[in-house]
Design a protein around this motif. Structure first.
Motif, short mmCIF file in Angstrom:
data_model
loop_
_atom_site.label_atom_id
_atom_site.label_comp_id
_atom_site.label_asym_id
_atom_site.label_seq_id
_atom_site.Cartn_x
_atom_site.Cartn_y
_atom_site.Cartn_z
N SER A 105 0.84 -1.20 0.36
CA SER A 105 0.18 -0.07 0.03
C SER A 105 0.87 1.43 0.39
O SER A 105 0.77 2.28 -0.71
CB SER A 105 -0.84 0.05 1.02
N ARG A 106 1.95 1.53 0.29
CA ARG A 106 2.86 2.11 0.46
C ARG A 106 3.59 2.50 -0.87
O ARG A 106 4.05 3.66 -1.05
CB ARG A 106 3.93 2.31 1.69
N TYR A 107 4.49 1.85 -1.22
CA TYR A 107 5.13 1.61 -1.53
C TYR A 107 5.37 0.86 -3.38
O TYR A 107 5.67 1.53 -4.62
CB TYR A 107 6.98 0.78 -1.57
N GLN A 108 4.45 0.48 -3.66
CA GLN A 108 3.64 -1.05 -4.87
C GLN A 108 2.46 -0.25 -6.12
O GLN A 108 1.75 0.07 -5.57
CB GLN A 108 3.37 -2.19 -4.38
N GLY A 109 3.01 0.25 -6.90
CA GLY A 109 2.24 0.94 -7.83
C GLY A 109 1.93 0.03 -8.89
O GLY A 109 1.53 -0.86 -8.84
N GLU A 110 0.71 0.70 -9.27
CA GLU A 110 -0.34 -0.10 -10.98
C GLU A 110 0.52 -0.84 -11.75
O GLU A 110 1.13 0.50 -12.28
CB GLU A 110 -1.36 0.18 -11.15
N ALA A 111 1.38 -1.73 -12.24
CA ALA A 111 1.90 -2.04 -13.31
C ALA A 111 1.87 -2.28 -14.73
O ALA A 111 -0.16 -1.93 -15.22
CB ALA A 111 1.93 -3.99 -13.19
N SER A 112 2.24 -1.72 -14.99
CA SER A 112 1.71 -1.20 -16.58
C SER A 112 1.62 -2.69 -17.78
O SER A 112 2.47 -3.56 -16.83
CB SER A 112 2.59 0.24 -17.62
N GLU A 113 1.50 -2.21 -18.75
CA GLU A 113 0.98 -3.33 -19.30
C GLU A 113 2.42 -3.76 -19.84
O GLU A 113 3.16 -4.94 -20.62
CB GLU A 113 0.06 -2.93 -21.05
N GLU A 114 3.44 -2.85 -20.61
CA GLU A 114 5.17 -2.64 -20.97
C GLU A 114 5.87 -3.12 -19.20
O GLU A 114 6.67 -4.60 -19.96
CB GLU A 114 4.98 -1.23 -21.17
#
Length: 107
Positions: free
Chosen positions: A82-91
């Protein structure tokens, strides 16, 4: 043309004390580098913090996956995520899939 690099020998001749010290430094480094997201580590090297936690558990260093992840992350995985992980892009996902495929012939 494929650049074929010979696989390293399976035996790693590193004294346990040295390996332990290097491992602890790697864990400290990963705890410090929150900007190095797991998806990017997977895309580049085919492993991430979760893999490292799985290896710790498999080696008998933790009773379960959550405990192993706490050892690696220094906190509960849900908190870190929740603090550090963003949503992964398709790339990023495509790079990860390609990279992980290279792990198929490695134990």
């Amino acid at each position: 043309m494929t650049n074929s690099v010979p696989a390293p020998p399976m035996d790693v001749d590193i004294p346990d004390e040295v390996a332990a010290q290097a491992f602890r430094r790697l864990v400290r480094h990963l705890r410090h580098r929150h900007d190095a997201e797991n998806i990017d580590l997977m895309g580049l090297a085919g492993f991430c913090r979760n893999c490292l936690a799985d290896w710790v558990q498999e080696a008998g260093g933790a009773e379960d996956r959550d405990a192993a992840r706490r050892l690696i992350y220094g906190m509960d995985f849900a908190t870190w995520k929740s603090r550090y992980q963003g949503e992964a892009s398709e790339e990023q996902l495509a790079r990860m899939k390609e990279s992980v495929a290279k792990n198929a012939d490695h134990p």
